[in-house]
Write a protein that holds these residues in place. Sequence first.
Motif, mmCIF file in Angstrom:
data_model
loop_
_atom_site.group_PDB
_atom_site.id
_atom_site.type_symbol
_atom_site.label_atom_id
_atom_site.label_comp_id
_atom_site.label_asym_id
_atom_site.label_seq_id
_atom_site.Cartn_x
_atom_site.Cartn_y
_atom_site.Cartn_z
ATOM 1 N N ILE A 7 -25.765 98.422 35.175
ATOM 2 C CA ILE A 7 -25.702 98.163 33.732
ATOM 3 C C ILE A 7 -24.637 97.112 33.443
ATOM 4 O O ILE A 7 -24.878 96.148 32.703
ATOM 5 N N GLU A 8 -23.445 97.283 34.017
ATOM 6 C CA GLU A 8 -22.366 96.311 33.801
ATOM 7 C C GLU A 8 -22.794 94.906 34.225
ATOM 8 O O GLU A 8 -22.573 93.943 33.497
ATOM 9 N N ASP A 9 -23.407 94.809 35.397
ATOM 10 C CA ASP A 9 -23.831 93.501 35.911
ATOM 11 C C ASP A 9 -24.869 92.844 35.006
ATOM 12 O O ASP A 9 -24.771 91.653 34.710
ATOM 13 N N LYS A 10 -25.846 93.600 34.555
ATOM 14 C CA LYS A 10 -26.894 93.036 33.701
ATOM 15 C C LYS A 10 -26.326 92.557 32.372
ATOM 16 O O LYS A 10 -26.676 91.476 31.894
ATOM 17 N N ILE A 11 -25.449 93.360 31.767
ATOM 18 C CA ILE A 11 -24.854 92.980 30.484
ATOM 19 C C ILE A 11 -23.966 91.751 30.659
ATOM 20 O O ILE A 11 -24.010 90.813 29.853
ATOM 21 N N GLN A 12 -23.168 91.722 31.724
ATOM 22 C CA GLN A 12 -22.301 90.566 31.982
ATOM 23 C C GLN A 12 -23.114 89.283 32.123
ATOM 24 O O GLN A 12 -22.783 88.261 31.526
ATOM 25 N N ARG A 13 -24.166 89.331 32.920
ATOM 26 C CA ARG A 13 -24.989 88.140 33.172
ATOM 27 C C ARG A 13 -25.703 87.665 31.915
ATOM 28 O O ARG A 13 -25.761 86.467 31.638
ATOM 29 N N ALA A 14 -26.260 88.586 31.145
ATOM 30 C CA ALA A 14 -27.100 88.205 30.013
ATOM 31 C C ALA A 14 -26.306 87.871 28.747
ATOM 32 O O ALA A 14 -26.725 87.010 27.974
ATOM 33 N N LEU A 15 -25.175 88.547 28.519
ATOM 34 C CA LEU A 15 -24.483 88.419 27.234
ATOM 35 C C LEU A 15 -23.079 87.837 27.322
ATOM 36 O O LEU A 15 -22.469 87.565 26.282
ATOM 37 N N SER A 16 -22.548 87.665 28.505
ATOM 38 C CA SER A 16 -21.179 87.142 28.682
ATOM 39 C C SER A 16 -20.209 87.749 27.669
ATOM 40 O O SER A 16 -19.594 87.035 26.871
#
Length: 104
Positions: A7-16
């Motif tokens: 979850i952390e990785d996906k949010i970081q990549r998509a929303l910075s």
Amino acid sequence: MSVKQTIEDKIQRALSPDHLEVINESHMHSVPPNSETHFKLVIVTSAFEGQRQVQRHQQVYRLLGDELDAGVHALALHTYLPGEWAARAQAPDSPQCLGGGKSG
């Protein structure tokens, strides 16, 4: 990789995000120990500019569709623009679970 890390990785990549908290709240619910089924997300990003809360939440649900399909039961979403977060700087506490064996 844990669900939380995914979850952390996906949010970081998509929303910075400027600020991100991914809190596993599964222990507050009627699930087996060490479960990863209930999460509280605090996301602060300018990527939400021009979106209403419901649109922000829909965007996060789309990003995490695979996790929701694979066993994540609940997401408590707290989504903010940087200026909104600066005025608040803390997300609300999650309510106590009233389902299953955790009521009371």
